[in-house]
Design a protein around this motif. Structure first.
Motif, short mmCIF file in Angstrom:
data_model
loop_
_atom_site.label_atom_id
_atom_site.label_comp_id
_atom_site.label_asym_id
_atom_site.label_seq_id
_atom_site.Cartn_x
_atom_site.Cartn_y
_atom_site.Cartn_z
N PRO A 177 1.98 17.59 -11.41
CA PRO A 177 1.60 16.65 -10.35
C PRO A 177 2.78 15.89 -9.76
N VAL A 178 3.82 15.62 -10.56
CA VAL A 178 5.03 14.97 -10.06
C VAL A 178 5.76 15.91 -9.11
N LEU A 179 5.86 17.17 -9.50
CA LEU A 179 6.53 18.16 -8.65
C LEU A 179 5.76 18.36 -7.36
N ASP A 180 4.45 18.37 -7.44
CA ASP A 180 3.61 18.51 -6.24
C ASP A 180 3.80 17.31 -5.31
N LEU A 181 3.86 16.12 -5.88
CA LEU A 181 4.08 14.92 -5.08
C LEU A 181 5.45 14.98 -4.40
N GLY A 182 6.46 15.40 -5.14
CA GLY A 182 7.80 15.55 -4.57
C GLY A 182 7.80 16.51 -3.40
N GLU A 183 7.06 17.57 -3.53
CA GLU A 183 6.96 18.54 -2.43
C GLU A 183 6.27 17.92 -1.22
N SER A 184 5.19 17.18 -1.45
CA SER A 184 4.47 16.57 -0.33
C SER A 184 5.30 15.47 0.35
N LEU A 185 6.22 14.85 -0.40
CA LEU A 185 7.10 13.83 0.17
C LEU A 185 8.35 14.44 0.81
N HIS A 186 8.48 15.75 0.71
CA HIS A 186 9.64 16.48 1.25
C HIS A 186 10.94 15.99 0.63
N VAL A 187 10.95 15.87 -0.70
CA VAL A 187 12.15 15.49 -1.42
C VAL A 187 13.23 16.53 -1.14
N LYS A 188 14.43 16.05 -0.79
CA LYS A 188 15.53 16.95 -0.46
C LYS A 188 16.36 17.26 -1.69
N ASP A 189 17.03 18.39 -1.63
CA ASP A 189 17.95 18.81 -2.69
C ASP A 189 17.29 18.80 -4.07
N GLY A 190 16.03 19.17 -4.09
CA GLY A 190 15.29 19.18 -5.34
C GLY A 190 15.77 20.26 -6.29
N ASN A 191 15.83 19.92 -7.56
CA ASN A 191 16.22 20.86 -8.59
C ASN A 191 15.43 20.52 -9.85
N VAL A 192 14.79 21.53 -10.42
CA VAL A 192 13.97 21.33 -11.62
C VAL A 192 14.38 22.35 -12.66
N THR A 193 14.75 21.87 -13.85
CA THR A 193 15.05 22.76 -14.97
C THR A 193 14.35 22.21 -16.20
N GLU A 194 14.18 23.08 -17.19
CA GLU A 194 13.59 22.65 -18.45
C GLU A 194 14.49 23.11 -19.57
N GLU A 195 14.91 22.15 -20.41
CA GLU A 195 15.79 22.46 -21.54
C GLU A 195 15.25 21.81 -22.80
N ASN A 196 15.00 22.61 -23.80
CA ASN A 196 14.52 22.12 -25.10
C ASN A 196 13.31 21.21 -24.96
N GLY A 197 12.37 21.59 -24.10
CA GLY A 197 11.14 20.83 -23.93
C GLY A 197 11.27 19.59 -23.06
N VAL A 198 12.45 19.40 -22.45
CA VAL A 198 12.66 18.24 -21.57
C VAL A 198 12.80 18.75 -20.13
#
Length: 139
Positions: free
Chosen positions: A22-43
């Motif tokens: 839901p946070v990522l979806d909100l970021g998309e709806s707000l048109h967050v620029k230069d977005g980057n999402v990674t997952e490391e060791n459960g974080v």
């Protein structure tokens, strides 16, 4: 029998990305620029740039709604593009400065701060029109 229990347990484990979708979806709806999402060791590590502080606050509110006050399974580095204002608001039909102040500040009596910040386009705090773009000032 033991194998079946392990399969059930494994399928019930949610990744951090799934948890915070839901946070990522909100970021998309707000048109967050230069977005980057990674997952490391459960974080989940999230980076991006919002237009205003208000949008950044919306994202943090959503993060806390999902993960609690101090979540340990997400790290967010959110930059604000325009720090000169709290937000920019386009007036909708039926809105008043009091309603707008209540929405952004939680206090309708802060309407005068919005009026003063927009004195270049507003001459009377009781006369606003749909389509006007108002500056919502930092307090």
């Amino acid at each position: 029998m033991r194998f079946n229990i392990l399969v059930v347990l494994k399928t019930n484990i949610m990744t951090a990305k799934e948890k915070y979708q839901p946070v990522l979806d909100l970021g998309e709806s707000l048109h967050v620029k230069d977005g980057n999402v990674t997952e490391e060791n459960g974080v989940l590590k999230v980076k991006g740039t919002t237009k205003t502080q208000y949008e950044k606050n919306l994202l943090w509110d959503k993060i806390k709604e999902i993960g609690g006050q101090n979540p340990t399974d997400i790290q967010a580095n959110i930059i604000v593009e325009d720090t000169s204002v709290y937000h920019r608001h386009t007036v909708k039909s039926g809105e008043t400065l009091g309603k707008i102040a209540k929405h952004y500040y939680g206090n309708a009596s802060k309407y005068n701060d919005i009026f003063k910040a927009n004195s270049n386009i507003l001459k009377n705090p009781d006369l606003i029109y749909p389509g006007q773009e108002l500056v919502i000032p930092n307090l």
